[in-house]
Design an enzyme around this catalytic site. Sequence first.
Site, PDB file in Angstrom:
ATOM      1  N   HIS A 214      -7.657  54.473  60.771  1.00 44.93           N
ATOM      2  CA  HIS A 214      -8.165  53.277  60.958  1.00 44.93           C
ATOM      3  C   HIS A 214      -7.294  52.051  61.881  1.00 44.93           C
ATOM      4  CE1 HIS A 214      -6.749  52.173  57.029  1.00 44.93           C
ATOM      5  NE2 HIS A 214      -6.812  50.857  57.432  1.00 44.93           N
ATOM      6  N   HIS A 246      -9.065  47.780  47.492  1.00 42.04           N
ATOM      7  CA  HIS A 246      -7.696  48.993  47.258  1.00 42.04           C
ATOM      8  C   HIS A 246      -7.045  48.760  46.160  1.00 42.04           C
ATOM      9  CE1 HIS A 246      -8.378  50.483  51.457  1.00 42.04           C
ATOM     10  NE2 HIS A 246      -8.241  49.082  51.700  1.00 42.04           N
ATOM     11  N   TYR A 255     -15.168  49.803  55.122  1.00 36.44           N
ATOM     12  CA  TYR A 255     -14.744  50.424  56.478  1.00 36.44           C
ATOM     13  C   TYR A 255     -16.038  50.951  56.923  1.00 36.44           C
ATOM     14  CZ  TYR A 255      -9.990  51.434  54.603  1.00 36.44           C
ATOM     15  OH  TYR A 255      -8.833  51.202  54.108  1.00 36.44           O
ATOM     16  N   GLU A 265     -11.480  48.907  59.813  1.00 36.77           N
ATOM     17  CA  GLU A 265     -11.630  48.036  58.465  1.00 36.77           C
ATOM     18  C   GLU A 265     -11.428  46.742  58.708  1.00 36.77           C
ATOM     19  OE1 GLU A 265      -7.720  48.119  56.468  1.00 36.77           O
ATOM     20  OE2 GLU A 265      -8.747  48.116  54.521  1.00 36.77           O
TER      21      GLU A 265
HETATM   22 FE    FE Z   1      -6.021  49.322  56.177  1.00 38.36          FE
END
Ligand code: FE
Length: 307
Positions: A214, A246, A255, A265
């Site tokens: 990403h 996260h 995402y 992202e």
């Molecule tokens: Fe990232």
Amino acid sequence: MKKGVLRPGHIQLRVLNMAQALEHYINLLGLIETDRDEQGRVYLKAWTEVEKFSVVLVEADEPGMDFMAYKVIDEATLECLEADLLAYGCTVRRMPAGDLKGCGRRVQFDLPSGHVFELYADKDYTGKWGVSDFNPEAWPRGLKGMRAVRFDHCLLYGGELQATYDLLVDVLGFYLAEQVVDDQGTRIAQFMSLATKAHDVAFIQHAEPGRLHHVSFYLETWDDVLRAADLISMTNSSLDIGPTRHGLTHGKTVYFFDPSGNRNEVFAGGDYNYPDHKPQTWSADELGKAIFYHDRALNERFLTVLT
Ligand code: FE
């Protein structure tokens, strides 16, 4: 930053259809178009960036990343790093000034992971978009979509993690901010930083070299991440996962995919680092929690869909 490498400067992304890509990156993500060139490439930037561009879109048959560039502090540093790369055994390609419009000469080289990196010292200084450098207002009016603040980092999938780590640390001055290790103690993910950010690039061990997982853009707040997810639904764009948090870096994230299948992202918050900080370590058996702190499980798409 101890070798004079400052920060991510730009990425060249392959897209299948330029019109659809521009609709996505300008109207949904909120990047600003700054130029085009004879090759049909389109140059974009996020509003707080002081240089002319950070994302270059090029039409191609397959999506993915052509190269990622880092800005170095000056031409003397660029010359020094070029010599260091050669001495280290890297094959270096010299890209002339003007090859990317408004950018000085670039020193391009291959990472053991199979990705192409480059360094540059000069690019047109445009200042932030829509606000003055003198008595600057808080933000510009007229930003679109998610109102991306800056191009922040990439997550890259490939092999040769240790050799890639050695090159980034020994030659370019990155340090390890966070990692995932398997039960043998082998690093399978490395989050590498240049200064105080959670990471300026990250790598995950993968059998195939040179893949893009990403490209990530920074937003200011969790509300902005939620609003980004709303916009993904409003535009029927392809959602991957989130909004969520996260474990790694503790950033708040969502995402999604561009129309060509490149994963994007947008995130807010996350950890910071100083030179006295030691790397954060996750064990591979907690990988689900490390990636998605709430679900504590990885979806198959997150591991296998790459460009
Ligand atoms: Fe990232």
